[in-house]
Design a protein around this motif. Structure first.
Motif, PDB file in Angstrom:
ATOM      1  N   GLY A  68       0.793  -1.247  -0.182  1.00 37.35           N
ATOM      2  CA  GLY A  68       0.006  -0.045  -0.040  1.00 37.35           C
ATOM      3  C   GLY A  68       0.743   1.264   0.024  1.00 37.35           C
ATOM      4  N   ILE A  69       1.675   1.350   0.748  1.00 36.30           N
ATOM      5  CA  ILE A  69       2.872   2.403   0.973  1.00 36.30           C
ATOM      6  C   ILE A  69       3.391   2.489  -0.493  1.00 36.30           C
ATOM      7  CG2 ILE A  69       4.797   3.400   2.066  1.00 36.30           C
ATOM      8  CD1 ILE A  69       2.004   3.479   3.646  1.00 36.30           C
ATOM      9  N   GLY A  70       4.012   1.497  -0.790  1.00 34.16           N
ATOM     10  CA  GLY A  70       5.049   1.441  -2.024  1.00 34.16           C
ATOM     11  C   GLY A  70       4.227   1.767  -3.204  1.00 34.16           C
ATOM     12  N   TYR A  71       3.136   1.276  -3.393  1.00 32.71           N
ATOM     13  CA  TYR A  71       2.393   1.649  -4.635  1.00 32.71           C
ATOM     14  C   TYR A  71       1.784   3.165  -4.623  1.00 32.71           C
ATOM     15  CZ  TYR A  71      -1.056   1.196  -8.368  1.00 32.71           C
ATOM     16  OH  TYR A  71      -1.784   1.647  -9.397  1.00 32.71           O
ATOM     17  N   ALA A  72       1.484   3.866  -3.502  1.00 39.53           N
ATOM     18  CA  ALA A  72       1.206   5.053  -3.195  1.00 39.53           C
ATOM     19  C   ALA A  72       2.445   5.675  -3.782  1.00 39.53           C
ATOM     20  CB  ALA A  72       0.545   5.499  -1.872  1.00 39.53           C
ATOM     21  N   VAL A  73       3.411   5.607  -3.049  1.00 38.59           N
ATOM     22  CA  VAL A  73       4.600   6.520  -3.420  1.00 38.59           C
ATOM     23  C   VAL A  73       4.911   6.384  -4.922  1.00 38.59           C
ATOM     24  CG1 VAL A  73       7.036   6.683  -2.987  1.00 38.59           C
ATOM     25  CG2 VAL A  73       5.598   6.380  -1.219  1.00 38.59           C
ATOM     26  N   TRP A  74       5.063   5.254  -5.349  1.00 36.60           N
ATOM     27  CA  TRP A  74       5.236   4.881  -6.926  1.00 36.60           C
ATOM     28  C   TRP A  74       4.294   5.762  -7.672  1.00 36.60           C
ATOM     29  CZ3 TRP A  74       2.273   1.826 -10.429  1.00 36.60           C
ATOM     30  CH2 TRP A  74       2.798   1.758 -11.685  1.00 36.60           C
ATOM     31  N   ALA A  75       2.997   5.651  -7.412  1.00 38.60           N
ATOM     32  CA  ALA A  75       2.325   6.403  -8.213  1.00 38.60           C
ATOM     33  C   ALA A  75       2.105   7.893  -8.153  1.00 38.60           C
ATOM     34  CB  ALA A  75       0.635   6.029  -7.964  1.00 38.60           C
ATOM     35  N   GLY A  76       2.445   8.292  -7.146  1.00 35.00           N
ATOM     36  CA  GLY A  76       2.434   9.547  -6.893  1.00 35.00           C
ATOM     37  C   GLY A  76       3.606  10.332  -7.369  1.00 35.00           C
ATOM     38  N   ILE A  77       4.929   9.611  -7.119  1.00 34.81           N
ATOM     39  CA  ILE A  77       5.971  10.190  -7.820  1.00 34.81           C
ATOM     40  C   ILE A  77       5.715  10.214  -9.558  1.00 34.81           C
ATOM     41  CG2 ILE A  77       8.530   9.727  -8.556  1.00 34.81           C
ATOM     42  CD1 ILE A  77       8.544   9.057  -5.346  1.00 34.81           C
ATOM     43  N   GLY A  78       5.429   9.119  -9.952  1.00 37.23           N
ATOM     44  CA  GLY A  78       5.051   8.870 -11.561  1.00 37.23           C
ATOM     45  C   GLY A  78       3.980   9.786 -11.908  1.00 37.23           C
ATOM     46  N   ILE A 106       2.909  15.495  -3.493  1.00 35.04           N
ATOM     47  CA  ILE A 106       4.408  15.275  -3.120  1.00 35.04           C
ATOM     48  C   ILE A 106       4.344  15.441  -1.829  1.00 35.04           C
ATOM     49  CG2 ILE A 106       6.582  16.637  -3.055  1.00 35.04           C
ATOM     50  CD1 ILE A 106       5.884  17.698  -5.796  1.00 35.04           C
ATOM     51  N   ALA A 107       3.631  16.158  -0.822  1.00 32.51           N
ATOM     52  CA  ALA A 107       3.360  16.229   0.434  1.00 32.51           C
ATOM     53  C   ALA A 107       3.105  14.941   1.088  1.00 32.51           C
ATOM     54  CB  ALA A 107       2.703  17.229   1.055  1.00 32.51           C
ATOM     55  N   GLY A 108       2.106  14.292   0.497  1.00 32.18           N
ATOM     56  CA  GLY A 108       1.661  12.968   0.833  1.00 32.18           C
ATOM     57  C   GLY A 108       2.522  11.918   0.824  1.00 32.18           C
ATOM     58  N   VAL A 109       3.230  11.942  -0.483  1.00 27.58           N
ATOM     59  CA  VAL A 109       4.512  11.135  -0.543  1.00 27.58           C
ATOM     60  C   VAL A 109       5.471  11.055   0.441  1.00 27.58           C
ATOM     61  CG1 VAL A 109       6.363  10.636  -2.103  1.00 27.58           C
ATOM     62  CG2 VAL A 109       4.304  10.455  -2.960  1.00 27.58           C
ATOM     63  N   VAL A 110       6.100  12.514   0.728  1.00 29.08           N
ATOM     64  CA  VAL A 110       6.905  12.674   1.919  1.00 29.08           C
ATOM     65  C   VAL A 110       6.427  12.267   3.226  1.00 29.08           C
ATOM     66  CG1 VAL A 110       8.094  14.400   3.082  1.00 29.08           C
ATOM     67  CG2 VAL A 110       8.112  14.696   0.697  1.00 29.08           C
ATOM     68  N   TRP A 111       5.230  12.624   3.583  1.00 29.22           N
ATOM     69  CA  TRP A 111       4.660  11.850   4.669  1.00 29.22           C
ATOM     70  C   TRP A 111       4.641  10.540   4.966  1.00 29.22           C
ATOM     71  CZ3 TRP A 111       4.620  14.161   8.976  1.00 29.22           C
ATOM     72  CH2 TRP A 111       4.796  15.739   9.334  1.00 29.22           C
ATOM     73  N   LEU A 112       4.392   9.693   3.737  1.00 28.60           N
ATOM     74  CA  LEU A 112       4.155   8.271   3.720  1.00 28.60           C
ATOM     75  C   LEU A 112       5.929   7.660   4.043  1.00 28.60           C
ATOM     76  CD1 LEU A 112       1.650   7.490   0.640  1.00 28.60           C
ATOM     77  CD2 LEU A 112       1.623   6.864   3.347  1.00 28.60           C
ATOM     78  N   LYS A 113       6.532   8.488   3.352  1.00 31.12           N
ATOM     79  CA  LYS A 113       7.902   7.979   3.502  1.00 31.12           C
ATOM     80  C   LYS A 113       8.496   8.218   5.158  1.00 31.12           C
ATOM     81  CE  LYS A 113      12.564   6.907   3.295  1.00 31.12           C
ATOM     82  NZ  LYS A 113      13.041   6.040   4.363  1.00 31.12           N
ATOM     83  N   LEU A 114       8.106   9.407   5.587  1.00 37.79           N
ATOM     84  CA  LEU A 114       8.390   9.640   7.078  1.00 37.79           C
ATOM     85  C   LEU A 114       7.541   8.630   7.994  1.00 37.79           C
ATOM     86  CD1 LEU A 114       8.230  13.552   7.271  1.00 37.79           C
ATOM     87  CD2 LEU A 114      10.243  12.097   7.390  1.00 37.79           C
ATOM     88  N   ALA A 115       6.461   8.370   7.723  1.00 31.25           N
ATOM     89  CA  ALA A 115       5.704   7.396   8.548  1.00 31.25           C
ATOM     90  C   ALA A 115       6.291   5.902   8.361  1.00 31.25           C
ATOM     91  CB  ALA A 115       4.221   7.235   8.167  1.00 31.25           C
ATOM     92  N   ASP A 116       7.184   5.713   7.341  1.00 35.58           N
ATOM     93  CA  ASP A 116       7.720   4.492   7.131  1.00 35.58           C
ATOM     94  C   ASP A 116       9.123   4.371   7.841  1.00 35.58           C
ATOM     95  OD1 ASP A 116       7.575   1.640   6.075  1.00 35.58           O
ATOM     96  OD2 ASP A 116       9.238   2.332   4.806  1.00 35.58           O
TER      97      ASP A 116
END
Length: 122
Positions: A68-78, A106-116
């Motif tokens: 869930g995290i990986g796909y969200a980050v991948w899709a967001g950056i893409g 972008i903010a959501g992707v950063v927060w997902l990374k921080l949460a991980d």
């Protein structure tokens, strides 16, 4: 090397793989756009190569990162990368309103990374 060091190193490698997958996803999206519905051979071939690379690196990253995290980050950056580079390279319009919502992604992707991160997990 301790178990924690190995997990941290493995997690860092997975995030690098995820960033590479995201970059290849941007290349795929731009190549599909340039292929003109797969009628231009060079762009179509590039799209196929980028597609295979993004699948490989994404699947490698998801061995360590939660799907869930990986796909969200991948899709967001893409998505953000394709929108920004599509605007620059393909002269596609990008409004201020769209730019705002891309910044939210972008903010959501950063927060997902921080949460991980290990510090926030406890």
């Amino acid at each position: 090397m301790t178990t924690m060091d190995h997990k941290s190193q493995s997690g860092g490698r997975a995030w690098i793989m995820l960033l590479l997958a995201s970059a290849f996803e941007v290349g795929y999206a731009l190549s599909v756009g340039g292929s003109q519905a797969f009628t231009v051979l060079s762009w179509s071939a590039a799209a196929l190569i980028f597609f295979l690379l993004t699948l490989y690196f994404l699947s490698s990253a998801l061995r360590t990162i939660d799907v869930g995290i990986g796909y969200a980050v991948w899709a967001g950056i893409g998505s953000v990368g394709a929108a920004v580079l599509g605007s620059v390279l393909l002269h596609q319009p990008l409004t201020l309103y769209q730019g705002f919502w891309l910044a939210v992604i972008i903010a959501g992707v950063v927060w997902l990374k921080l949460a991980d991160s290990a510090k926030l997990k406890g």
